[in-house]
Design a protein around this motif. Structure first.
Motif, mmCIF file in Angstrom:
data_model
loop_
_atom_site.group_PDB
_atom_site.id
_atom_site.type_symbol
_atom_site.label_atom_id
_atom_site.label_comp_id
_atom_site.label_asym_id
_atom_site.label_seq_id
_atom_site.Cartn_x
_atom_site.Cartn_y
_atom_site.Cartn_z
ATOM 1 N N CYS A 1 45.818 11.686 40.717
ATOM 2 C CA CYS A 1 44.356 11.641 40.594
ATOM 3 C C CYS A 1 43.914 11.898 39.156
ATOM 4 C CB CYS A 1 43.702 12.688 41.502
ATOM 5 S SG CYS A 1 43.828 12.324 43.253
ATOM 6 N N GLU A 2 44.537 12.889 38.533
ATOM 7 C CA GLU A 2 44.121 13.313 37.193
ATOM 8 C C GLU A 2 44.589 12.360 36.096
ATOM 9 O OE1 GLU A 2 44.213 18.146 38.085
ATOM 10 O OE2 GLU A 2 45.709 17.246 36.764
ATOM 11 N N LYS A 3 45.835 11.875 36.231
ATOM 12 C CA LYS A 3 46.440 11.118 35.128
ATOM 13 C C LYS A 3 46.713 9.655 35.450
ATOM 14 C CE LYS A 3 49.620 13.176 32.797
ATOM 15 N NZ LYS A 3 50.900 13.803 32.399
ATOM 16 N N GLY A 4 46.679 9.317 36.733
ATOM 17 C CA GLY A 4 47.045 7.969 37.133
ATOM 18 C C GLY A 4 48.533 7.884 37.436
ATOM 19 N N TYR A 5 48.913 6.854 38.166
ATOM 20 C CA TYR A 5 50.304 6.694 38.594
ATOM 21 C C TYR A 5 51.252 6.499 37.405
ATOM 22 C CZ TYR A 5 54.411 4.601 40.809
ATOM 23 O OH TYR A 5 55.702 4.332 41.205
ATOM 24 N N TYR A 6 50.897 5.606 36.520
ATOM 25 C CA TYR A 6 51.805 5.241 35.430
ATOM 26 C C TYR A 6 51.907 6.303 34.342
ATOM 27 C CZ TYR A 6 51.981 0.691 37.660
ATOM 28 O OH TYR A 6 52.177 -0.312 38.578
ATOM 29 N N ASN A 7 50.947 7.210 34.285
ATOM 30 C CA ASN A 7 50.972 8.281 33.281
ATOM 31 C C ASN A 7 51.536 9.587 33.834
ATOM 32 O OD1 ASN A 7 49.767 6.695 31.227
ATOM 33 N ND2 ASN A 7 47.754 7.039 32.130
ATOM 34 N N THR A 8 52.084 9.533 35.026
ATOM 35 C CA THR A 8 52.672 10.719 35.656
ATOM 36 C C THR A 8 54.160 10.475 35.867
ATOM 37 O OG1 THR A 8 50.602 11.181 36.843
ATOM 38 C CG2 THR A 8 52.589 12.229 37.685
ATOM 39 N N ASN A 9 54.984 11.485 35.577
ATOM 40 C CA ASN A 9 56.416 11.328 35.846
ATOM 41 C C ASN A 9 56.901 12.400 36.825
ATOM 42 O OD1 ASN A 9 57.232 13.728 34.342
ATOM 43 N ND2 ASN A 9 56.810 12.545 32.476
ATOM 44 N N THR A 10 58.106 12.204 37.322
ATOM 45 C CA THR A 10 58.651 13.077 38.361
ATOM 46 C C THR A 10 58.819 14.510 37.865
ATOM 47 O OG1 THR A 10 59.864 11.153 39.193
ATOM 48 C CG2 THR A 10 60.484 13.285 40.079
ATOM 49 N N ALA A 11 59.204 14.683 36.603
ATOM 50 C CA ALA A 11 59.387 16.033 36.052
ATOM 51 C C ALA A 11 58.071 16.811 36.071
ATOM 52 C CB ALA A 11 59.930 15.943 34.624
ATOM 53 N N GLU A 12 56.968 16.118 35.767
ATOM 54 C CA GLU A 12 55.650 16.769 35.795
ATOM 55 C C GLU A 12 55.265 17.171 37.214
ATOM 56 O OE1 GLU A 12 53.232 14.640 32.143
ATOM 57 O OE2 GLU A 12 53.626 13.474 33.962
ATOM 58 N N ILE A 13 55.593 16.315 38.164
ATOM 59 C CA ILE A 13 55.300 16.623 39.567
ATOM 60 C C ILE A 13 56.098 17.846 40.011
ATOM 61 C CG2 ILE A 13 55.485 15.794 41.956
ATOM 62 C CD1 ILE A 13 55.013 12.939 40.823
ATOM 63 N N ALA A 14 57.379 17.879 39.626
ATOM 64 C CA ALA A 14 58.233 19.019 39.969
ATOM 65 C C ALA A 14 57.669 20.313 39.387
ATOM 66 C CB ALA A 14 59.649 18.774 39.455
ATOM 67 N N LYS A 15 57.258 20.271 38.124
ATOM 68 C CA LYS A 15 56.703 21.458 37.459
ATOM 69 C C LYS A 15 55.430 21.920 38.154
ATOM 70 C CE LYS A 15 55.172 23.169 32.959
ATOM 71 N NZ LYS A 15 54.906 22.833 31.529
ATOM 72 N N GLU A 16 54.554 20.970 38.492
ATOM 73 C CA GLU A 16 53.293 21.296 39.170
ATOM 74 C C GLU A 16 53.559 21.920 40.548
ATOM 75 O OE1 GLU A 16 49.240 21.653 39.743
ATOM 76 O OE2 GLU A 16 50.175 20.920 37.896
ATOM 77 N N ALA A 17 54.624 21.447 41.214
ATOM 78 C CA ALA A 17 54.966 21.947 42.552
ATOM 79 C C ALA A 17 55.763 23.250 42.493
ATOM 80 C CB ALA A 17 55.755 20.892 43.311
ATOM 81 N N GLY A 18 56.244 23.601 41.297
ATOM 82 C CA GLY A 18 57.025 24.823 41.146
ATOM 83 C C GLY A 18 58.441 24.704 41.661
ATOM 84 N N VAL A 19 59.002 23.481 41.560
ATOM 85 C CA VAL A 19 60.382 23.252 41.999
ATOM 86 C C VAL A 19 61.134 22.510 40.894
ATOM 87 C CG1 VAL A 19 59.710 23.143 44.425
ATOM 88 C CG2 VAL A 19 59.869 21.020 43.107
ATOM 89 N N SER A 20 62.451 22.412 41.037
ATOM 90 C CA SER A 20 63.246 21.657 40.075
ATOM 91 C C SER A 20 63.151 20.165 40.371
ATOM 92 C CB SER A 20 64.711 22.100 40.137
ATOM 93 O OG SER A 20 65.289 21.685 41.369
ATOM 94 N N THR A 21 63.449 19.354 39.361
ATOM 95 C CA THR A 21 63.446 17.898 39.557
ATOM 96 C C THR A 21 64.475 17.501 40.616
ATOM 97 O OG1 THR A 21 62.826 17.621 37.239
ATOM 98 C CG2 THR A 21 63.607 15.665 38.380
ATOM 99 N N GLY A 22 65.599 18.224 40.648
ATOM 100 C CA GLY A 22 66.637 17.946 41.638
ATOM 101 C C GLY A 22 66.130 18.121 43.059
ATOM 102 N N ILE A 23 65.303 19.155 43.263
ATOM 103 C CA ILE A 23 64.730 19.398 44.594
ATOM 104 C C ILE A 23 63.837 18.226 44.999
ATOM 105 C CG2 ILE A 23 63.076 20.824 45.873
ATOM 106 C CD1 ILE A 23 65.747 22.173 45.636
ATOM 107 N N VAL A 24 63.075 17.697 44.046
ATOM 108 C CA VAL A 24 62.203 16.550 44.328
ATOM 109 C C VAL A 24 63.036 15.394 44.858
ATOM 110 C CG1 VAL A 24 60.680 14.794 43.327
ATOM 111 C CG2 VAL A 24 60.436 17.178 42.645
ATOM 112 N N TYR A 25 64.180 15.145 44.217
ATOM 113 C CA TYR A 25 65.020 14.021 44.623
ATOM 114 C C TYR A 25 65.792 14.285 45.920
ATOM 115 C CZ TYR A 25 63.929 11.562 40.333
ATOM 116 O OH TYR A 25 63.254 10.892 39.322
ATOM 117 N N ASN A 26 65.735 15.521 46.410
ATOM 118 C CA ASN A 26 66.290 15.791 47.734
ATOM 119 C C ASN A 26 65.417 15.176 48.825
ATOM 120 O OD1 ASN A 26 68.576 17.247 47.035
ATOM 121 N ND2 ASN A 26 67.555 19.228 47.120
#
Length: 201
Positions: free
Chosen positions: A30-55
């Motif tokens: 919502c804030e940045k748009g799909y193409y301006n957001t990456n998985t690492a940022e999502i992981a950080k916002e969720a308070g988890v590691s990138t590896g957990i996201v890919y689980n």
């Protein structure tokens, strides 16, 4: 990681973790748009590691589709609840008036999300297919809820789909277009009148 490696959480803690990732993705899309957001940022916002996201998700688009589902189901959940709680005798005009307000409010609260999802539905096949399936499921559910209230117009599925399109277009008018020469109170009344007439045949 392939789709066979993706886990569907069963324990409460894992379910909550996946939900946090979806909500974080929804917020950032919502804030940045799909193409301006990456998985690492999502992981950080969720308070988890990138590896957990890919689980739990194959890629960023997988998270986006889950975020679309989160948004869409939240909107229709309120609609279904209202339809199930309707009391007899049923006043279809008053009911439609309330339901349109719910949809307008949902569009207003999540304006950026709706814009991003609409844009993606035009450019991405998977997102487009999800919206198609969601529309058909929603149409079918509303037809069933209407039938439970003895509202059984001919060609019910087609009429519900038309009604949904009218309401969606009205929401876009209110939230995005805002044509100065339009009286939206009158437009709302005309939409309700058209739907009531259509459902009465």
């Amino acid at each position: 990681m392939g789709s066979s490696d993706i886990r569907e959480p069963k324990q409460k803690r894992s379910i909550e973790k996946k939900k946090k990732i979806v909500e974080a993705g929804f917020k950032l899309f919502c804030e940045k748009g799909y193409y301006n957001t990456n998985t690492a940022e999502i992981a950080k916002e969720a308070g988890v590691s990138t590896g957990i996201v890919y689980n739990y998700f194959q890629d960023k688009k997988d998270i986006f589709i889950a975020a679309v589902r989160f948004y869409a189901e939240g909107m229709t959940g309120q609609l279904y609840k209202n339809l199930q709680e309707l009391k007899e005798p049923l006043d279809l005009t008053a009911t439609l008036d309330q339901l349109i307000d719910i949809f307008v409010n949902s569009h207003t609260l999540s304006k950026e999300a709706h814009e991003e999802m609409l844009a993606m539905s035009h450019t991405d096949k998977d997102v487009r297919e999800y919206f198609y399936e969601f529309e058909m499921t929603t149409t079918g559910t509303i037809v069933e809820l209407m039938a439970q209230r003895s509202i059984t117009p001919t060609n019910a599925q087609e009429k519900v789909h038309i009604a949904m399109g009218l309401i969606e277009n009205f929401c876009h008018e209110i939230v995005y277009h805002k044509h100065e020469l339009m009286n939206y109170g009158i437009m709302k009344q005309e939409i309700i009148r058209a739907i009531v007439i259509m459902m009465d045949n």
